[in-house]
Design a protein around this motif. Sequence first.
Motif, PDB file in Angstrom:
ATOM      1  N   HIS A   1      64.715  13.985  25.249  1.00 60.30           N
ATOM      2  CA  HIS A   1      65.523  14.983  26.208  1.00 60.30           C
ATOM      3  C   HIS A   1      66.742  13.966  26.873  1.00 60.30           C
ATOM      4  O   HIS A   1      67.487  14.806  27.497  1.00 60.30           O
ATOM      5  CB  HIS A   1      64.622  15.429  27.163  1.00 60.30           C
ATOM      6  CG  HIS A   1      63.798  16.352  26.765  1.00 60.30           C
ATOM      7  ND1 HIS A   1      63.568  17.328  26.245  1.00 60.30           N
ATOM      8  CD2 HIS A   1      62.124  15.944  26.803  1.00 60.30           C
ATOM      9  CE1 HIS A   1      62.770  18.104  25.662  1.00 60.30           C
ATOM     10  NE2 HIS A   1      61.752  17.256  26.131  1.00 60.30           N
TER      11      HIS A   1
ATOM     12  N   ASP B   1      68.700  21.528  35.217  1.00 61.48           N
ATOM     13  CA  ASP B   1      68.169  21.607  33.888  1.00 61.48           C
ATOM     14  C   ASP B   1      68.840  20.816  32.573  1.00 61.48           C
ATOM     15  O   ASP B   1      68.262  20.133  31.995  1.00 61.48           O
ATOM     16  CB  ASP B   1      68.192  22.915  33.306  1.00 61.48           C
ATOM     17  CG  ASP B   1      67.266  23.937  34.109  1.00 61.48           C
ATOM     18  OD1 ASP B   1      66.117  23.224  34.715  1.00 61.48           O
ATOM     19  OD2 ASP B   1      67.663  24.999  34.555  1.00 61.48           O
ATOM     20  N   GLU B   2      70.263  20.772  32.899  1.00 64.33           N
ATOM     21  CA  GLU B   2      71.027  20.107  32.124  1.00 64.33           C
ATOM     22  C   GLU B   2      72.195  19.497  32.800  1.00 64.33           C
ATOM     23  O   GLU B   2      72.914  19.767  33.746  1.00 64.33           O
ATOM     24  CB  GLU B   2      71.880  20.978  31.281  1.00 64.33           C
ATOM     25  CG  GLU B   2      71.037  21.512  30.104  1.00 64.33           C
ATOM     26  CD  GLU B   2      71.653  22.486  29.152  1.00 64.33           C
ATOM     27  OE1 GLU B   2      71.803  22.052  28.068  1.00 64.33           O
ATOM     28  OE2 GLU B   2      72.133  23.376  29.510  1.00 64.33           O
TER      29      GLU B   2
ATOM     30  N   ASP C   1      74.207  21.465  35.739  1.00 58.42           N
ATOM     31  CA  ASP C   1      74.149  22.809  35.633  1.00 58.42           C
ATOM     32  C   ASP C   1      75.432  23.579  35.743  1.00 58.42           C
ATOM     33  O   ASP C   1      76.485  23.063  34.898  1.00 58.42           O
ATOM     34  CB  ASP C   1      72.902  23.504  36.450  1.00 58.42           C
ATOM     35  CG  ASP C   1      71.593  23.023  36.148  1.00 58.42           C
ATOM     36  OD1 ASP C   1      71.321  22.832  34.791  1.00 58.42           O
ATOM     37  OD2 ASP C   1      70.795  23.147  36.912  1.00 58.42           O
TER      38      ASP C   1
ATOM     39  N   ASP D   1      61.680  18.481  31.782  1.00 57.49           N
ATOM     40  CA  ASP D   1      62.414  19.408  32.384  1.00 57.49           C
ATOM     41  C   ASP D   1      63.842  19.388  32.663  1.00 57.49           C
ATOM     42  O   ASP D   1      64.556  20.203  33.329  1.00 57.49           O
ATOM     43  CB  ASP D   1      61.724  19.508  34.020  1.00 57.49           C
ATOM     44  CG  ASP D   1      60.265  19.760  34.210  1.00 57.49           C
ATOM     45  OD1 ASP D   1      59.939  20.575  33.235  1.00 57.49           O
ATOM     46  OD2 ASP D   1      59.785  19.182  34.961  1.00 57.49           O
ATOM     47  N   GLN D   2      64.411  18.153  31.987  1.00 57.45           N
ATOM     48  CA  GLN D   2      65.846  18.011  32.151  1.00 57.45           C
ATOM     49  C   GLN D   2      66.427  17.606  30.848  1.00 57.45           C
ATOM     50  O   GLN D   2      65.782  16.765  30.054  1.00 57.45           O
ATOM     51  CB  GLN D   2      66.230  17.099  33.233  1.00 57.45           C
ATOM     52  CG  GLN D   2      67.697  17.118  33.354  1.00 57.45           C
ATOM     53  CD  GLN D   2      68.003  16.130  34.742  1.00 57.45           C
ATOM     54  OE1 GLN D   2      68.383  14.898  34.603  1.00 57.45           O
ATOM     55  NE2 GLN D   2      67.735  16.621  35.956  1.00 57.45           N
TER      56      GLN D   2
ATOM     57  N   ARG E   1      62.698  13.373  35.255  1.00 57.90           N
ATOM     58  CA  ARG E   1      63.055  14.804  34.865  1.00 57.90           C
ATOM     59  C   ARG E   1      62.817  14.886  33.396  1.00 57.90           C
ATOM     60  O   ARG E   1      62.229  15.937  32.741  1.00 57.90           O
ATOM     61  CB  ARG E   1      64.275  15.194  35.397  1.00 57.90           C
ATOM     62  CG  ARG E   1      64.229  15.471  37.012  1.00 57.90           C
ATOM     63  CD  ARG E   1      63.596  16.712  37.596  1.00 57.90           C
ATOM     64  NE  ARG E   1      64.518  17.786  36.941  1.00 57.90           N
ATOM     65  CZ  ARG E   1      64.113  19.107  37.174  1.00 57.90           C
ATOM     66  NH1 ARG E   1      62.780  19.300  37.369  1.00 57.90           N
ATOM     67  NH2 ARG E   1      64.874  19.967  36.503  1.00 57.90           N
TER      68      ARG E   1
END
Length: 265
Positions: free
Chosen positions: A196, A138-139, A214, A163-164, A158
């Motif tokens: 993002h 996610d990150e 993450d 989503d990221q 992503r």
Amino acid sequence: MDSSLEEIEFLALSANRVDVLRLLSDDRCTRRELAEATGASQATLGRILADFDDRSWVRRDGSEYAATATGRLVATGFTDLQEIIETERTLREIVDYLPTESLSFDLRRLSDATITVPTQTRPNAPLQRLLGLLEDADEVWTASHAFNEQTLTVVRERTLEGDQRFNGVFSRSAIEALTHDSGLRRRLEGLLETEHASVRITDEEIPLAVMIVDDVVTLLLRDDDGILRASVDVSDEVIRSWAENTFEAYWERATPLDVEMVGSG
């Protein structure tokens, strides 16, 4: 042989001795409790406790035994030595590629790391390991001297899908390598256009690629020719703090990269 080495050998040659001393360093135990915990026979325990008593490592109090202050000291020191050796065995295959001067944490923090190296059947195993983590993340935060095609493709897809969240600091040479290829340049431009993703560029040397994916910190180890030799993944609070500080230091000194800069490159 040095007398201290003889004592180390005395303890190291018997797993039961090590276990008994550790148990008694933690708490008082009866011989029955020691037998249940170690699986050693009463005869074996008798010899161990007698040897420990001769060295003043344990004392008996009624039916119970406990480690003395020096017994606890020996148990702690031996445990530390074992942890060091276990870490050395873990890192032995990759130590030549590990820039230890860039690591401010105790290497024992890497004792539980997942280390992925190339093999004859999976020469790209370290990269595939990283891509697997990125595909589910996610990150992502990274400071790196390289930004390869596969990693760029994954994070672009992503982030485009929302989503990221991706933040990266890359050396100038890494970005220039992408801009010299028209296809990769377009992918980089696509990444920069998403809300993002944030990318910065630095002229500083980045001796070790660090990624926070993450809750996992990944170190990417390369040889002098820039070939990826291993990925090291670890979930450790101290190493994560070090990785965050490392990333933030590069990030604060780096220059934001935008589409116009890539196009002009």
